[in-house]
Design a protein around this motif. Structure first.
Motif, PDB file in Angstrom:
ATOM      1  N   GLY A   1       0.792  -1.224   0.000  1.00 28.35           N
ATOM      2  CA  GLY A   1       0.000   0.000   0.000  1.00 28.35           C
ATOM      3  C   GLY A   1       0.819   1.266   0.000  1.00 28.35           C
ATOM      4  N   THR A   2       1.905   1.297   0.791  1.00 25.26           N
ATOM      5  CA  THR A   2       2.749   2.489   0.845  1.00 25.26           C
ATOM      6  C   THR A   2       3.385   2.769  -0.497  1.00 25.26           C
ATOM      7  OG1 THR A   2       3.244   2.023   3.174  1.00 25.26           O
ATOM      8  CG2 THR A   2       4.701   3.562   2.028  1.00 25.26           C
ATOM      9  N   GLN A   3       3.917   1.746  -1.138  1.00 26.30           N
ATOM     10  CA  GLN A   3       4.546   1.938  -2.439  1.00 26.30           C
ATOM     11  C   GLN A   3       3.539   2.414  -3.479  1.00 26.30           C
ATOM     12  OE1 GLN A   3       6.321  -1.996  -2.753  1.00 26.30           O
ATOM     13  NE2 GLN A   3       8.367  -1.111  -2.564  1.00 26.30           N
ATOM     14  N   TRP A   4       2.327   1.876  -3.433  1.00 24.67           N
ATOM     15  CA  TRP A   4       1.288   2.285  -4.380  1.00 24.67           C
ATOM     16  C   TRP A   4       0.966   3.768  -4.228  1.00 24.67           C
ATOM     17  CZ3 TRP A   4      -0.794   1.291  -8.768  1.00 24.67           C
ATOM     18  CH2 TRP A   4      -2.070   1.769  -9.091  1.00 24.67           C
ATOM     19  N   GLU A   5       0.848   4.229  -2.994  1.00 27.65           N
ATOM     20  CA  GLU A   5       0.563   5.643  -2.753  1.00 27.65           C
ATOM     21  C   GLU A   5       1.692   6.526  -3.279  1.00 27.65           C
ATOM     22  OE1 GLU A   5      -2.160   7.116  -1.669  1.00 27.65           O
ATOM     23  OE2 GLU A   5      -3.161   5.164  -1.528  1.00 27.65           O
ATOM     24  N   VAL A   6       2.921   6.090  -3.066  1.00 34.28           N
ATOM     25  CA  VAL A   6       4.061   6.871  -3.542  1.00 34.28           C
ATOM     26  C   VAL A   6       4.090   6.894  -5.071  1.00 34.28           C
ATOM     27  CG1 VAL A   6       6.590   7.044  -3.572  1.00 34.28           C
ATOM     28  CG2 VAL A   6       5.399   6.467  -1.451  1.00 34.28           C
ATOM     29  N   MET A   7       3.725   5.779  -5.710  1.00 32.79           N
ATOM     30  CA  MET A   7       3.650   5.751  -7.174  1.00 32.79           C
ATOM     31  C   MET A   7       2.622   6.755  -7.697  1.00 32.79           C
ATOM     32  SD  MET A   7       3.792   1.680  -8.035  1.00 32.79           S
ATOM     33  CE  MET A   7       5.077   0.640  -7.366  1.00 32.79           C
ATOM     34  N   LEU A   8       1.457   6.795  -7.056  1.00 29.14           N
ATOM     35  CA  LEU A   8       0.427   7.751  -7.480  1.00 29.14           C
ATOM     36  C   LEU A   8       0.920   9.175  -7.303  1.00 29.14           C
ATOM     37  CD1 LEU A   8      -2.817   6.105  -5.985  1.00 29.14           C
ATOM     38  CD2 LEU A   8      -1.951   5.974  -8.327  1.00 29.14           C
ATOM     39  N   ASN A   9       1.610   9.442  -6.207  1.00 25.30           N
ATOM     40  CA  ASN A   9       2.165  10.779  -5.983  1.00 25.30           C
ATOM     41  C   ASN A   9       3.188  11.132  -7.057  1.00 25.30           C
ATOM     42  OD1 ASN A   9       0.640  11.058  -3.649  1.00 25.30           O
ATOM     43  ND2 ASN A   9       2.296  10.428  -2.279  1.00 25.30           N
ATOM     44  N   ALA A  10       3.941  10.124  -7.507  1.00 26.92           N
ATOM     45  CA  ALA A  10       4.946  10.352  -8.546  1.00 26.92           C
ATOM     46  C   ALA A  10       4.291  10.759  -9.860  1.00 26.92           C
ATOM     47  CB  ALA A  10       5.793   9.098  -8.738  1.00 26.92           C
ATOM     48  N   VAL A  11       3.171  10.096 -10.212  1.00 26.91           N
ATOM     49  CA  VAL A  11       2.451  10.455 -11.441  1.00 26.91           C
ATOM     50  C   VAL A  11       1.908  11.881 -11.327  1.00 26.91           C
ATOM     51  CG1 VAL A  11       0.481   9.919 -12.909  1.00 26.91           C
ATOM     52  CG2 VAL A  11       1.881   8.065 -11.986  1.00 26.91           C
ATOM     53  N   ASP A  12       1.371  12.237 -10.161  1.00 30.27           N
ATOM     54  CA  ASP A  12       0.879  13.608  -9.952  1.00 30.27           C
ATOM     55  C   ASP A  12       2.021  14.611 -10.099  1.00 30.27           C
ATOM     56  OD1 ASP A  12      -1.742  12.872  -9.526  1.00 30.27           O
ATOM     57  OD2 ASP A  12      -1.538  12.748  -7.344  1.00 30.27           O
ATOM     58  N   TYR A  13       3.186  14.246  -9.602  1.00 31.30           N
ATOM     59  CA  TYR A  13       4.359  15.127  -9.671  1.00 31.30           C
ATOM     60  C   TYR A  13       4.738  15.401 -11.130  1.00 31.30           C
ATOM     61  CZ  TYR A  13       9.224  16.638  -8.963  1.00 31.30           C
ATOM     62  OH  TYR A  13      10.411  17.336  -8.974  1.00 31.30           O
ATOM     63  N   VAL A  14       4.777  14.332 -11.928  1.00 30.44           N
ATOM     64  CA  VAL A  14       5.116  14.494 -13.347  1.00 30.44           C
ATOM     65  C   VAL A  14       4.039  15.315 -14.058  1.00 30.44           C
ATOM     66  CG1 VAL A  14       5.458  13.270 -15.533  1.00 30.44           C
ATOM     67  CG2 VAL A  14       6.497  12.394 -13.427  1.00 30.44           C
ATOM     68  N   LEU A  15       2.779  15.065 -13.713  1.00 26.26           N
ATOM     69  CA  LEU A  15       1.685  15.815 -14.329  1.00 26.26           C
ATOM     70  C   LEU A  15       1.842  17.309 -14.062  1.00 26.26           C
ATOM     71  CD1 LEU A  15      -0.984  15.934 -15.847  1.00 26.26           C
ATOM     72  CD2 LEU A  15      -2.167  15.458 -13.687  1.00 26.26           C
ATOM     73  N   ASP A  16       2.151  17.674 -12.825  1.00 25.21           N
ATOM     74  CA  ASP A  16       2.355  19.087 -12.497  1.00 25.21           C
ATOM     75  C   ASP A  16       3.479  19.687 -13.335  1.00 25.21           C
ATOM     76  OD1 ASP A  16       0.343  19.060 -10.627  1.00 25.21           O
ATOM     77  OD2 ASP A  16       1.669  18.765  -8.908  1.00 25.21           O
ATOM     78  N   LYS A  17       4.543  18.919 -13.554  1.00 26.23           N
ATOM     79  CA  LYS A  17       5.674  19.436 -14.315  1.00 26.23           C
ATOM     80  C   LYS A  17       5.331  19.619 -15.784  1.00 26.23           C
ATOM     81  CE  LYS A  17       9.917  18.159 -13.475  1.00 26.23           C
ATOM     82  NZ  LYS A  17      10.469  19.374 -12.845  1.00 26.23           N
ATOM     83  N   ILE A  18       4.639  18.628 -16.379  1.00 29.60           N
ATOM     84  CA  ILE A  18       4.389  18.735 -17.819  1.00 29.60           C
ATOM     85  C   ILE A  18       3.266  19.718 -18.139  1.00 29.60           C
ATOM     86  CG2 ILE A  18       5.188  16.371 -18.160  1.00 29.60           C
ATOM     87  CD1 ILE A  18       2.265  15.611 -18.792  1.00 29.60           C
ATOM     88  N   GLN A  19       2.363  19.963 -17.167  1.00 33.03           N
ATOM     89  CA  GLN A  19       1.313  20.943 -17.410  1.00 33.03           C
ATOM     90  C   GLN A  19       1.913  22.326 -17.627  1.00 33.03           C
ATOM     91  OE1 GLN A  19      -1.347  20.256 -14.057  1.00 33.03           O
ATOM     92  NE2 GLN A  19      -2.844  19.245 -15.388  1.00 33.03           N
ATOM     93  N   GLY A  20       3.054  22.563 -17.001  1.00 33.15           N
ATOM     94  CA  GLY A  20       3.746  23.824 -17.229  1.00 33.15           C
ATOM     95  C   GLY A  20       4.321  23.929 -18.628  1.00 33.15           C
TER      96      GLY A  20
END
Length: 226
Positions: A2-21
């Motif tokens: 579960g912890t790793q899954w949450e961190v993976m989702l956070n990683a996708v959100d992080y990349v999304l924030d970067k590419i939206q710029g």
């Protein structure tokens, strides 16, 4: 886990924030997750997929190491970045990305946040030590060695042998670049300072009856340098 899954989702959100710029959107993101991309039951397909790992890793714009501090569900082993970077395949994937894409696309994600690689560490010396360990792909741990290269009554090849061709090709590609960025030049210098330690000519293969010395790179790296 579960912890790793949450961190993976956070990683996708992080990349999304970067590419939206950059004017892109979520449908422009393609996620490659190494475990999910490897067949777990069919050994032949598994071997083919394993051999392609360096290619996928070298093609990613963002390489995110998901390494929260957690506990292995089956073994109760404490897990984190240190245990992640002990594994041969994890080192191979990182080196593949570094050789092809440089250092700026390497990130580390834990249970607290996501960091550009160097920013995760408290000092430049720690970061340099991490990179130096990463370069030592063939001294990393491999599951096949823990099994003494013997599964269900038959002998299996060592994953080190499977990695020779893709690792040699990545090094050749790094040397062949006509416009080498400063960071890639530094990486090339690090590799060539201890070339035969990072790409050993032979290795000791553990078997059910003991150790045997087998060729690994042999003189291949010398031919690439010629």
């Amino acid at each position: 886990h579960g912890t790793q899954w949450e961190v993976m989702l956070n990683a996708v959100d992080y990349v999304l924030d970067k590419i939206q710029g950059e004017g892109k959107k979520i449908t422009d993101i393609w996620v490659w997750l190494d475990y999910m991309g490897i067949p777990q039951r069919n050994r032949s397909l598994q071997n083919l997929a394993i051999k392609s790992l360096p290619i996928y890793a070298s093609s990613c714009d963002y390489f995110i190491v998901v390494a929260p501090q957690t506990m292995h569900r089956d073994t109760s082993e404490r897990l984190g970045l240190e245990t992640y970077n002990k594994r041969m395949w994890c080192r191979a994937e990182q080196l593949s990305h570094l050789c092809s894409c440089g250092i700026e696309g390497l990130f580390v994600a834990d249970e607290e946040d996501i960091f550009p690689g160097q920013n995760y560490f408290s000092s430049t010396e720690e970061w340099e030590a991490y990179i130096q360990t990463t370069l030592q792909v063939f001294s990393g741990q491999a599951s096949c060695c823990a099994l003494h290269h013997h599964v269900k009554g038959r002998e299996i090849p060592c994953d080190r042998e499977q990695l020779v061709t893709p690792m040699a090709a990545l090094y050749a590609r790094l040397r062949a670049k006509h416009h080498v960025r400063n960071e890639n030049e530094v990486l090339k210098e690090k590799l060539e300072a201890q070339l035969f330690a990072f790409f050993p000519k032979s290795f000791s293969k553990v078997t059910t009856s003991g150790h045997i010395v087998k060729d690994l790179f042999g003189d291949l790296m010398s031919y690439i340098q010629a």
